[in-house]
Enzyme design. Structure first.
Site, PDB file in Angstrom:
ATOM      1  N   LEU A 155      -3.499  46.641   1.475  1.00  0.00           N
ATOM      2  CA  LEU A 155      -4.299  46.233   0.318  1.00  0.00           C
ATOM      3  C   LEU A 155      -4.782  47.466  -0.444  1.00  0.00           C
ATOM      4  CD1 LEU A 155      -5.661  43.963  -1.336  1.00  0.00           C
ATOM      5  CD2 LEU A 155      -7.653  44.198   0.180  1.00  0.00           C
ATOM      6  N   ASN A 269     -12.665  38.862   5.226  1.00  0.00           N
ATOM      7  CA  ASN A 269     -13.827  38.217   5.832  1.00  0.00           C
ATOM      8  C   ASN A 269     -13.600  37.936   7.312  1.00  0.00           C
ATOM      9  OD1 ASN A 269     -15.852  38.117   3.843  1.00  0.00           O
ATOM     10  ND2 ASN A 269     -14.822  36.435   2.802  1.00  0.00           N
ATOM     11  N   GLU A 392     -13.418  47.875   5.225  1.00  0.00           N
ATOM     12  CA  GLU A 392     -13.611  46.425   5.101  1.00  0.00           C
ATOM     13  C   GLU A 392     -14.810  46.110   4.202  1.00  0.00           C
ATOM     14  OE1 GLU A 392     -11.177  45.032   6.140  1.00  0.00           O
ATOM     15  OE2 GLU A 392     -10.478  45.877   8.028  1.00  0.00           O
TER      16      GLU A 392
END
Length: 413
Positions: A155, A269, A392
């Site tokens: 990502l 998440n 994260e």
């Protein structure tokens, strides 16, 4: 041959540092009683394995910048890969709380060990199970659960972190599939990975609705993996950049079950939830080590645990850990009830990583000079948690997520 010191040389004998046994943290608030029998059994099984197989080698692995691949089959047998994935695909079928407790025990040993499992489970197996076709599930999930396949998650890019909608890696539709171009960075597990879940822009840069996920075997022509080795943190966790030079993908490489950036954020998440518990495990281990050391280290004729300054450190650590335990447990109960909201995960990730950073720092200080030596673990935890604080979703980004939830005002712009 042993070297003979020259005449007049001062010989300094090697004095080994003996690590004191580390007792378990006392259950100061009876949190153990809030767990069910199955939850305690899962936690205790992973804890015993970590003590027997990980703790004796983890400092050496960290110093050598090496992930202990030899442990992968044992980790698979413990269902540490895909704990919440249904058993029909090779997963463990565990509850959210059970998964969290597993991550807690792994990060008692090392953030990189827990991170490896988080990536495999939450960032690779989860999207394939949640968004993939049945054929994709059957092809990839059993191997990932058994660790015969290793996954990574693409990502972040060299210039794109907290704003993933700005990604520039592009997937262009062709007559028989897709062409993938660009570069991703900070792919945990990347140097070991056989498959990557890569998120790419299929429309205009900045259009979060046009982001799609792809399953990319890393041996595909045009994929180049660059191992990142010069890290001061998460040294047990292998990291890479990954280039995609006109990589041709078949049509069935696309994850069909989700469109837009929400798919990648849902994966994050899942990973953030595991971090909430994992950071707590690191904090607990730092507290246990500091308490044990304080009881056996004698200064001015008595154990340093008897001095007010050190008791203040220990009590502050204990107070924050107890609060973090209750926060993590309630988060898990909400997850298992299907009531968990992203902003609740953000609050818990923000809090638990922050208190773990503080616990590691204060434990290192209580240990004094010995705190920088590898037989002790607080400084290693401290270095690793600095990365956990950032990845994260940074601490600051989670502040804004929670801020928007409580005020209704978007402060990101």
């Amino acid at each position: 041959m042993t070297a003979v010191p020259s005449a007049g040389a001062v010989v300094i004998p090697h004095i080994p540092v003996v690590e004191p046994p580390t007792p378990r943290m006392p259950d100061f608030f009876g949190v153990d009683g809030l767990l069910g029998d199955a939850e305690r059994a899962v936690r205790d099984e992973v804890r015993a394995w970590v003590d027997a197989r990980v703790m004796p080698i983890i400092a050496e692995c960290w110093l050598e910048n090496r992930f202990p691949r030899e442990l992968l089959p044992e980790m698979a047998r413990l269902h540490l890969f895909g704990p919440s994935i249904p058993a029909e695909y090779g997963g463990g079928g565990k509850s959210g709380v059970e998964y969290g407790l597993m991550m807690q025990e792994l990060e008692r040993a090392d953030s990189g060990i827990r991170s490896f499992c988080s990536v495999q489970s939450s960032l690779v197996m989860y999207p394939i199970h949640a968004f993939g076709s049945e054929a994709q599930r059957r092809r990839w999930l059993p191997g990932l659960a058994a660790a015969t396949e290793i996954g990574c998650f693409g990502l972040t890019e060299p210039d794109v972190g907290s704003n993933p909608a700005g990604m520039t890696v592009r997937a262009t539709r062709t007559a028989d599939g897709w062409t993938l171009t660009g570069r991703k960075k900070w792919l945990s597990n990347g140097p070991m990975a056989t498959v990557a879940v890569v998120w790419a822009q299929t429309g205009e840069v900045g259009d979060h609705r046009a982001v799609r996920g792809f399953i990319v075997p890393t041996d595909t022509k045009g994929v180049t993996v660059h191992h990142i080795t010069d890290k001061y943190s998460l040294r047990v966790s292998p990291s890479s950049a990954m280039d995609f030079d006109d990589v041709h993908l078949p049509a069935d490489a696309l994850l069909p079950g989700v469109e837009g950036l929400k798919g990648a954020l849902m994966c994050l998440n899942q990973a953030r939830y595991g971090i909430v518990w994992g950071a707590l495990g690191a904090a607990i281990h730092c507290y246990e080590e500091a308490l044990a050391y304080g009881k056996q280290r004698v200064m001015f004729g008595r154990p340093i645990a008897g001095f007010q300054l050190q008791q203040d450190r220990l009590v502050d650590m204990l107070s924050e850990i107890v609060k973090a335990q209750l926060l993590a447990l309630q988060l898990g109960r909400l997850k298992d009830a299907g009531q968990l909201r992203p902003e609740q995960i953000s609050l818990a990730k923000r809090n638990n990583v922050d208190i773990a950073c503080d616990a590691a720092r204060e434990a290192r200080r209580l240990l004094g000079a010995n705190g920088i030596l590898s037989p002790y673990h607080a400084m290693r935890h401290m270095a690793d948690l600095e990365s956990v604080y950032t990845y994260e979703g940074t601490h600051d980004m989670h502040t804004l997520i929670v801020g928007q939830a409580v005020t209704g005002e978007n402060a990101f712009a």
